[in-house]
Structures are given as C-alpha cells and as structure tokens.
Design an enzyme around this catalytic site. Structure first.
Site, PDB file in Angstrom:
ATOM      1  CB  THR A 176     -35.031  27.611   0.849  1.00 24.94           C
ATOM      2  OG1 THR A 176     -35.008  28.134  -0.490  1.00 24.94           O
ATOM      3  CG2 THR A 176     -36.402  27.045   1.163  1.00 24.94           C
TER       4      THR A 176
ATOM      5  CD  GLU B 256     -35.579  24.369  -5.056  1.00 28.18           C
ATOM      6  OE1 GLU B 256     -34.509  23.836  -5.353  1.00 28.18           O
ATOM      7  OE2 GLU B 256     -35.667  25.453  -4.446  1.00 28.18           O
ATOM      8  CG  PHE B 257     -41.603  18.670  -3.482  1.00 29.19           C
ATOM      9  CD1 PHE B 257     -41.374  18.799  -2.122  1.00 29.19           C
ATOM     10  CD2 PHE B 257     -42.388  17.608  -3.916  1.00 29.19           C
ATOM     11  CE1 PHE B 257     -41.919  17.912  -1.204  1.00 29.19           C
ATOM     12  CE2 PHE B 257     -42.935  16.705  -3.012  1.00 29.19           C
ATOM     13  CZ  PHE B 257     -42.706  16.854  -1.654  1.00 29.19           C
ATOM     14  NE  ARG B 258     -34.248  22.219  -0.452  1.00 26.21           N
ATOM     15  CZ  ARG B 258     -33.482  23.091   0.232  1.00 26.21           C
ATOM     16  NH1 ARG B 258     -33.436  24.357  -0.146  1.00 26.21           N
ATOM     17  NH2 ARG B 258     -32.749  22.693   1.242  1.00 26.21           N
TER      18      ARG B 258
ATOM     19  CE  LYS C 109     -29.886  27.408  -7.160  1.00 32.41           C
ATOM     20  NZ  LYS C 109     -30.791  26.782  -6.171  1.00 32.41           N
TER      21      LYS C 109
ATOM     22  NE  ARG D 167     -29.702  22.443  -2.580  1.00 28.25           N
ATOM     23  CZ  ARG D 167     -29.871  22.359  -3.888  1.00 28.25           C
ATOM     24  NH1 ARG D 167     -29.337  21.369  -4.573  1.00 28.25           N
ATOM     25  NH2 ARG D 167     -30.582  23.267  -4.537  1.00 28.25           N
TER      26      ARG D 167
ATOM     27  NE  ARG E  87     -31.696  35.632  -3.849  1.00 31.43           N
ATOM     28  CZ  ARG E  87     -31.603  34.318  -3.745  1.00 31.43           C
ATOM     29  NH1 ARG E  87     -32.322  33.551  -4.535  1.00 31.43           N
ATOM     30  NH2 ARG E  87     -30.830  33.763  -2.837  1.00 31.43           N
TER      31      ARG E  87
ATOM     32  CG  HIS F  80     -26.119  25.789  -3.359  1.00 29.47           C
ATOM     33  ND1 HIS F  80     -26.330  24.598  -4.026  1.00 29.47           N
ATOM     34  CD2 HIS F  80     -27.210  26.565  -3.617  1.00 29.47           C
ATOM     35  CE1 HIS F  80     -27.499  24.653  -4.649  1.00 29.47           C
ATOM     36  NE2 HIS F  80     -28.037  25.827  -4.420  1.00 29.47           N
TER      37      HIS F  80
ATOM     38  CD  GLN G 271     -35.151  31.886  -1.382  1.00 25.73           C
ATOM     39  OE1 GLN G 271     -36.099  31.812  -0.613  1.00 25.73           O
ATOM     40  NE2 GLN G 271     -34.639  30.833  -1.997  1.00 25.73           N
TER      41      GLN G 271
END
Length: 224
Positions: free
Chosen positions: A202, A35-37, A146, A65, A183, A120, A206
């Site tokens: 992030t 995932e390229f933030r 999501k 984001r 998760r 979120h 996690q």
C-alpha cells in the site's frame, strides 16, 4: 534479542470477504497487527465492516485513508470519520490523518482507542525541524505519531532516522526503494510499529513480511 517493534501488514481489498481471506494469510505469515484499509472497500457498510473485524479477531488498525494522502475513500468526511468512530471499540488502533479536523481527531481519541495521528507526503521530505513540528502536533492530539515521506536522496532518509532518534511513540518512514531500509531500522529506535507487505503493498518501498521478520530479528550491533 528479538525486536519489540510490531509488524503491521495492510490489507487493501475491495470486499470484506477478501479482507477475511487475506487476513488469515497475513496472520499465518507472522503479522503482529493487521491494518484494515477500509477505504479500499467498494461499498463500505459499517455493519459488515464491524462483523469483519470481529470475525478476524486479531490486533488491528482501522484506517480509512483520504485521497490526498494516498487513500481511496469516496464518501463525505463525516461518513469517513463515523466509520472510524464506530470501529474504535473493536480495534486496537485507529489511524486518522493530522489534516483531519481537530474535533474529529478528539472524537476518535475520546473513545479510548490508541490513536495514530498520521501525515504522508508522497513527493518530498521536509527538513528535520518541520517534521519534528508535525510529530509534536500529532502527539498532542493522539497517542502515536506517524509520518511518511518520499526521499529525493540518501540524506532525506537519514533525516527520518534522526526523527526516530529524537521522538518517542513515533512511526517515521522514508518511502520508496531508497528509504525501505528505514522500515527495518525503526526497530533500533524503539518505534512502536513498522509496516510490511503481505498480499497488498500500500506504499512504495514496503518489504515483504518474511524478509522484514528476518531483518528485524538480526543483531546489527549498531548501538554498541
């Protein structure tokens, strides 16, 4: 039996050079998707971003984001969406927030990229009916829903498992240490993607990639 749920590792770096370096480490550790933030970049330049994606040449989610959902992008909404639009032909998925204008979401979806529509809340977990409503709206606009919420107690984490049980094509996460097990359990409900940590964590809760891979491939026999 090996899990069909793909493990995505977010990369949250200030420069494209660092993104490339971290990406290789994540790939070596066994990520299925990166995932390229993009919102982490200090000076996001679309040409440099596109070159970075092409150089990495690995399944990728492009995410830019907004700050209200834990992001760092400093430009205008039009600039934010345009970056995602330009990246869409080069990546496998684009993540765009449900609170974005419907026309922006449609613009991304119309490129043909797999669109993850996300929501979120870093403070609380709503009830099952409200979350189900959010997921329904996300799936009307995109390909994958999501949702990620912060639990106040164990019951909140069970609500997330109920979402996974009832909703297809859905990534549902209970954040923080309390919810970290969701998760892993996501794979038992055929969630398309779960998120683990490489160099960059992030979101709270996690799990590192090595632990995640080991847990996903354990036979927990919960469905027997």
């Amino acid at each position: 039996m090996y899990s069909q749920t793909k493990i995505a590792i977010p990369i949250f770096q200030k420069s494209c050079k660092s993104v490339i370096e971290v990406a290789q480490d994540c790939i070596d550790k066994g990520a299925d998707i990166l995932e390229f933030r993009i919102d982490a970049l200090t000076n996001p330049n679309i040409a440099e971003i596109k070159n970075t994606i092409e150089e990495i040449d690995f399944p990728m989610i492009a995410t830019n984001r907004i700050d209200s959902e834990g992001g760092s992008f400093k430009g205008s909404e039009e600039e934010r969406i345009n970056i995602l639009y330009e990246c869409a032909p080069l990546v496998d998925y684009v993540d765009i927030e449900l609170q974005s204008d419907d026309e922006y979401i449609k613009k991304i979806h119309d490129t043909g990229v797999n669109t993850i529509v996300s929501y979120h809340d870093f403070e609380k977990t709503p009830g099952l009916d409200e979350i189900t409503y959010i997921v329904k709206k996300e799936l009307e606009l995109g390909d994958i829903a999501k949702v990620a919420f912060m639990p106040q107690d164990l019951e909140d984490t069970l609500t997330i498992l109920a979402v996974l049980s009832h909703c297809k094509n859905t990534i549902a996460i209970s954040m923080g240490d309390l919810g970290s097990y969701t998760r892993v359990m996501a794979s038992k409900f055929d969630s398309p993607i779960t998120f683990a940590a490489g160099a960059d964590a992030t979101a709270p809760g996690q799990i590192d990639i090595e632990t995640m891979k080991a847990l996903l491939n354990m036979d927990l026999n919960i469905m027997d």
